[in-house]
Design a protein around this motif. Structure first.
Motif, short mmCIF file in Angstrom:
data_model
loop_
_atom_site.label_atom_id
_atom_site.label_comp_id
_atom_site.label_asym_id
_atom_site.label_seq_id
_atom_site.Cartn_x
_atom_site.Cartn_y
_atom_site.Cartn_z
N LYS A 187 43.84 52.22 53.37
CA LYS A 187 43.21 53.25 52.55
C LYS A 187 43.56 54.64 53.07
O LYS A 187 43.89 55.54 52.30
CB LYS A 187 41.70 53.02 52.57
N SER A 205 43.03 39.60 42.17
CA SER A 205 43.71 40.77 41.63
C SER A 205 42.75 41.61 40.80
O SER A 205 42.06 41.08 39.93
CB SER A 205 44.88 40.31 40.75
N GLN A 206 42.71 42.88 41.10
CA GLN A 206 41.91 43.77 40.27
C GLN A 206 42.50 43.81 38.86
O GLN A 206 41.82 43.50 37.90
CB GLN A 206 41.93 45.19 40.90
N SER A 207 43.76 44.19 38.75
CA SER A 207 44.38 44.41 37.44
C SER A 207 44.66 43.11 36.71
O SER A 207 44.67 43.07 35.48
CB SER A 207 45.70 45.16 37.62
N THR A 252 49.51 42.11 38.53
CA THR A 252 50.45 42.30 39.64
C THR A 252 51.55 41.24 39.60
O THR A 252 51.26 40.04 39.61
CB THR A 252 49.67 42.26 40.97
N SER A 272 42.01 51.15 45.61
CA SER A 272 40.95 50.22 45.21
C SER A 272 39.74 50.33 46.12
O SER A 272 39.86 50.35 47.34
CB SER A 272 41.52 48.80 45.25
N GLU A 290 47.31 55.45 52.30
CA GLU A 290 47.73 55.64 50.91
C GLU A 290 47.20 56.91 50.29
O GLU A 290 47.85 57.45 49.40
CB GLU A 290 47.45 54.41 50.05
N VAL A 318 43.58 55.11 41.99
CA VAL A 318 44.64 54.17 42.37
C VAL A 318 44.23 53.36 43.60
O VAL A 318 44.50 52.16 43.69
CB VAL A 318 45.98 54.92 42.58
N CYS A 351 47.83 40.68 46.82
CA CYS A 351 48.59 41.80 47.39
C CYS A 351 47.62 42.90 47.84
O CYS A 351 46.56 43.08 47.24
CB CYS A 351 49.52 42.42 46.35
N GLY A 352 48.04 43.63 48.85
CA GLY A 352 47.34 44.86 49.25
C GLY A 352 45.87 44.63 49.56
O GLY A 352 45.49 43.68 50.25
N THR A 353 45.07 45.52 49.01
CA THR A 353 43.63 45.47 49.26
C THR A 353 43.03 44.12 48.86
O THR A 353 42.17 43.58 49.56
CB THR A 353 42.96 46.64 48.52
C1 F6R Z 1 45.18 49.60 47.62
C2 F6R Z 1 45.61 49.10 46.33
C3 F6R Z 1 46.69 48.07 46.26
C4 F6R Z 1 46.25 46.92 45.36
C5 F6R Z 1 47.38 45.92 45.16
C6 F6R Z 1 46.93 44.73 44.34
O1 F6R Z 1 44.14 50.53 47.50
O2 F6R Z 1 45.06 49.50 45.32
O3 F6R Z 1 47.00 47.61 47.54
O4 F6R Z 1 45.13 46.32 45.95
O5 F6R Z 1 48.45 46.55 44.54
O6 F6R Z 1 46.56 45.11 43.05
P1 F6R Z 1 45.76 44.13 42.13
O7 F6R Z 1 44.45 43.87 42.78
O8 F6R Z 1 45.63 44.82 40.81
O9 F6R Z 1 46.54 42.85 42.04
#
Ligand code: F6R
Length: 365
Positions: free
Chosen positions: A241, A103-105, A108, A156, A244, A154, A56-58
């Motif tokens: 970026k 995914s960073q976190s 998601t 990324s 947001e 927030v 998702c997203g970034t």
């Molecule tokens: C953009 C941002 C979001 C996350 C997205 C996925 O700056 O932070 O678009 O990239 O919500 O989140 P993760 O990587 O945690 O799955």
């Protein structure tokens, strides 16, 4: 803590040479200039017919760049999906193929649901996550961690460039395993990766120029970002970026798509950020820039010294990044793209680290 920075985001942007360097060190053997993945893969890239990348997203834009690299170095077809679409469209997957989740976190909700779907379909699952103890990491067959460290802002930034580093390593590993890259190719590509932290540090020195540019951008309501090849996903990331954290409307387009509609937006008030390292598609992007210039658009060109010398277009501002021989430009060009969003948000006076309506981890769909 924020060290001496005003915001976590600024700190995290500046940390990138270091954390991308840590990630690099985990994925390459510096002595032999070879890719050395930290875990043994439970599949052979030779047996994979298609990879699905889901995020998702970034993280999805990192995946988009990864698709271009894996297709180029591994000659392996890659499909990219945002997780919310992938999970419900019930994409047909071939048993034994590979799905990569980024995914960073690692929490998601849509990405996790997509992972569970892929597992049920019998494909190999590999996740590129920053939080090693996360649910996505726990439930994936293989985990390749990004070593970005905790990301607090927030928006990324450092997680994105670390994801790119891991994806670059995967792409080269795939090319090697499939016989598409020779030992010499691998050495050359790894040398290119080893250069990245230093080039990212050099890219940070564009900050004073970008700070000035941000004061101009902050006067506008809309901004267009253009790029071709791997700079296209970066254009999407730049627009996200900016939206947001500064709440300025922005759109990213593939430069070649401009004439298929978005060019109607261009007038003498429209800032157009063109991401154009002097790579294989540079000439093509220059001709798109000429189309923008002919309609009075204000071009902000992000390129290298060669590109700046060869771009026959008047730009409002040219941001000169280091010359790079490798295909790994997105990690370096991410830096000015992030800085532009950051400084524009600072001028706008928004809550940079906690933008309205956003959460760091989206655990509901
Ligand atoms: C953009 C941002 C979001 C996350 C997205 C996925 O700056 O932070 O678009 O990239 O919500 O989140 P993760 O990587 O945690 O799955």
């Amino acid at each position: 803590d924020k060290a001496n920075y005003r915001h976590f985001m600024a700190k995290e942007i500046h940390e990138q040479p270091e954390v991308v360097g840590h990630t690099l060190a985990r994925y390459v053997d510096m002595a032999t200039e070879r890719i050395a993945l930290p875990v043994k893969l439970p599949f052979d890239f030779k047996d994979i017919q298609r990879i699905s990348i889901v995020a998702c997203g970034t993280a999805s834009y990192a995946g988009y760049v990864g698709k271009y690299w894996i297709e180029r170095f591994g000659r392996l077809p890659v499909e990219l999906d945002v997780a919310s679409e992938f999970r419900y469209r019930e994409a047909p997957l071939r048993k034994g193929d590979l799905a990569i989740f980024i995914s960073q976190s690692g929490e998601t909700a849509d990405t996790l649901a997509a992972l569970r779907y892929a597992k049920a379909e019998g494909v190999h699952t590999l996740s590129v996550v920053n939080v090693a103890t996360s649910t996505i990491a726990r439930e994936s067959e293989t985990v390749l961690q990004t070593l970005a460290g905790p990301e607090i802002g927030v928006a990324s930034t450092k997680a994105f460039t670390c994801q790119l580093m891991v994806l670059a390593a995967i792409a080269v590993a795939a090319g090697k395993a499939r016989g598409e890259l020779s030992d010499a190719d691998e050495n050359r590509l790894v040398k290119g990766l080893v250069e990245i932290p230093r080039l990212m540090a050099a890219a940070l020195s564009t900050e004073p120029q970008i700070e000035k540019l941000a004061r101009e951008i902050a006067k506008h309501k809309d901004v267009v970002y253009l790029g071709r090849g791997t700079s296209y996903p970066l254009a999407l990331e730049g627009a996200l970026k900016l939206k947001e954290i500064s709440y300025i409307h922005a759109e990213g387009y593939a430069a070649g798509e401009l004439k298929h509609g978005p060019i109607a937006l261009i007038d003498e008030n429209m800032p157009v950020v063109v991401i154009a390292p002097h790579d294989k598609v540079f000439e093509k992007t220059v001709s798109n820039m000429q189309e923008v210039a002919a309609r009075g658009g204000n071009i902000i060109l992000m390129t290298d010294a060669r590109g700046a010398a060869e771009a026959t277009v008047d730009s409002l501002v040219t941001i000169v990044l280091p010359d790079m021989a490798s295909a790994f430009t997105p990690m370096v060009y991410a830096v000015p793209v992030q800085l532009l969003a950051y400084h524009t948000a600072v001028v706008m006076g928004t809550d940079v680290d906690q933008p309205r309506n956003l959460a760091k981890s989206v655990t509901v769909e």
